[in-house]
Design an enzyme around this catalytic site. Structure first.
Site, PDB file in Angstrom:
ATOM      1  N   THR A 178       0.817  -1.206   0.000  1.00  0.00           N
ATOM      2  CA  THR A 178       0.000   0.000   0.000  1.00  0.00           C
ATOM      3  C   THR A 178       0.861   1.272   0.000  1.00  0.00           C
ATOM      4  OG1 THR A 178      -1.678  -1.194   1.165  1.00  0.00           O
ATOM      5  CG2 THR A 178      -1.585   1.142   1.630  1.00  0.00           C
ATOM      6  N   ARG A 210     -14.242  -7.540   0.081  1.00  0.00           N
ATOM      7  CA  ARG A 210     -13.490  -7.185   1.296  1.00  0.00           C
ATOM      8  C   ARG A 210     -12.952  -5.741   1.221  1.00  0.00           C
ATOM      9  NH1 ARG A 210      -7.914  -5.518   2.517  1.00  0.00           N
ATOM     10  NH2 ARG A 210      -7.439  -6.247   4.590  1.00  0.00           N
ATOM     11  N   GLY A 214     -10.419  -3.097   3.322  1.00  0.00           N
ATOM     12  CA  GLY A 214      -9.409  -3.051   4.383  1.00  0.00           C
ATOM     13  C   GLY A 214      -9.465  -1.747   5.157  1.00  0.00           C
TER      14      GLY A 214
HETATM   15  N1  ASP Z   1      -3.608  -2.260   4.789  1.00  0.00           N
HETATM   16  C1  ASP Z   1      -3.906  -2.785   3.482  1.00  0.00           C
HETATM   17  C2  ASP Z   1      -5.187  -3.586   3.560  1.00  0.00           C
HETATM   18  O1  ASP Z   1      -5.380  -4.314   4.511  1.00  0.00           O
HETATM   19  C3  ASP Z   1      -2.822  -3.645   2.924  1.00  0.00           C
HETATM   20  C4  ASP Z   1      -1.419  -3.134   3.051  1.00  0.00           C
HETATM   21  O2  ASP Z   1      -1.182  -2.149   3.719  1.00  0.00           O
HETATM   22  O3  ASP Z   1      -0.498  -3.725   2.464  1.00  0.00           O
HETATM   23  O4  ASP Z   1      -5.963  -3.526   2.643  1.00  0.00           O
END
Ligand code: ASP
Length: 338
Positions: free
Chosen positions: A204, A232, A234
């Protein structure tokens, strides 16, 4: 007369100096994901390409701030570059969902008035961070999801692309690995371990900026987690979990295992600790990332800054793609022991 002129000259000189001092406070911090990032897993070329992209994002965001634009402009300039880069799990380069598509999440928040905008599960908007900005600026809502969010971004004139625009071979391979493991187990969806093994290579993206007027903004953008199912969502588009900004305390952008970041409202918890416990941003981030989250197995990290320009890049994983730029110093880092 002469005295008046001298006084005016001194005054305007003082004002120019005050303005210079204000300007020197501008600051930007960014991340490109946290996880099991080890030197032995990255080729020199990959490392160089990632560092170059992070540097370009820092330079673009900082330039916007140096030009006198506000903190949201700095955040957006930086994140847009990371979304367009194939090396990060956001925009082009986003991870694949269980059905082999891409659903993207992004959010932005302004610390001056706590206004915010977010999109979840967009599939056709080229730069989800721009859609989040439009939700903040041009809708009565804070979060739009799914096809409605794409329709809104289209009506706001944002560039639309085929879903395959977000494809990269690297992400497809990660998806195939998880798909094979999940099918072998005859499971309905992937286990957390399998997802994390794929996910925690590149991640991310996020940015937090402090502008010349002392205002903070924070933003985050992601493709989510590899093989995510059933729509889903996040932490990244959830205000308070993946993103938070409040001029009274700090701005935070998070990356990591989103389910934990939602349940522990990580971004707003750090800012709340700064505000109510009257502690520094570094201590607040340490308490949340190294104590609260670590003790329950929540892997990840945060970047952030406070109104004085104090910067943090705190993570409980082996690495986090990260960098910052202030008047006197700039750095781009990857591993935990640098
Ligand atoms: N936090 C992000 C999510 O859970 C993933 C990530 O930060 O790599 O969608």
């Amino acid at each position: 007369m002469k005295n008046t002129i001298l006084m005016m000259a001194a005054l305007s000189g003082g004002m120019a100096m005050a303005e210079e001092n204000m300007k020197s406070n501008i600051a930007l911090v960014i991340h490109g994901g946290a996880g099991t990032i080890k030197k032995e897993n990255l080729s020199d070329e990959q490392e160089q390409n990632i560092k170059t992209a992070l540097q370009q994002a820092l330079d673009a965001g900082y330039q916007a701030l140096a030009d006198g634009q506000d903190a949201t402009a700095g955040v957006i300039a930086a994140i847009k570059i990371l979304e367009d880069s194939p090396y990060f799990n956001a925009g082009h380069g986003a991870v694949f969902t269980k059905p082999g598509k891409h659903e993207l999440d992004a959010s932005i928040m302004r610390g001056s008035d706590l206004d915010a905008g977010a999109v979840a599960g967009v599939a056709y908007t080229k730069n989800p961070i721009l859609a989040a900005e439009q939700v903040m600026l041009n809708s009565p809502h804070v979060m739009l999801a799914g096809s409605g969010a794409d329709t809104f971004s289209k009506t706001r004139g944002l560039e639309q692309v085929e879903n395959s625009y977000f494809d990269t071979e690297f992400r497809r391979k990660a998806w195939q690995e998880v798909d094979a493991k999940t099918r072998a187990k005859q499971a309905e969806t992937a286990s957390s371990d399998d997802v994390l093994a794929a996910e925690f290579k590149f991640g991310t993206v996020g940015a937090v900026a402090l502008d010349k007027n002392g205002h903070i903004a924070a933003g985050t953008s992601t493709g989510g987690m590899t093989y995510k199912a059933w729509g889903r969502v996040g932490d990244s588009p959830v205000i308070g979990a993946g993103t938070y900004a409040d001029d009274r305390s700090c701005g935070i952008s998070a990356t990591g295992h989103g389910e934990f970041f939602i349940r522990y409202t990580v971004a707003s918890d750090i800012c709340a600790r700064v505000r109510y416990k009257n502690i520094g941003i570094e201590q607040a981030a340490d308490e949340v990332i190294h104590q609260e989250l670590k003790s329950v197995g929540g892997d990840g990290g945060v970047i952030g800054l406070d109104p004085k320009g104090n910067i943090i890049m705190t993570f409980n994983t082996t690495g986090m793609y990260r960098g910052y730029k202030k008047a006197e110093k700039s750095e781009v880092l990857i591993y935990g022991d640098e």
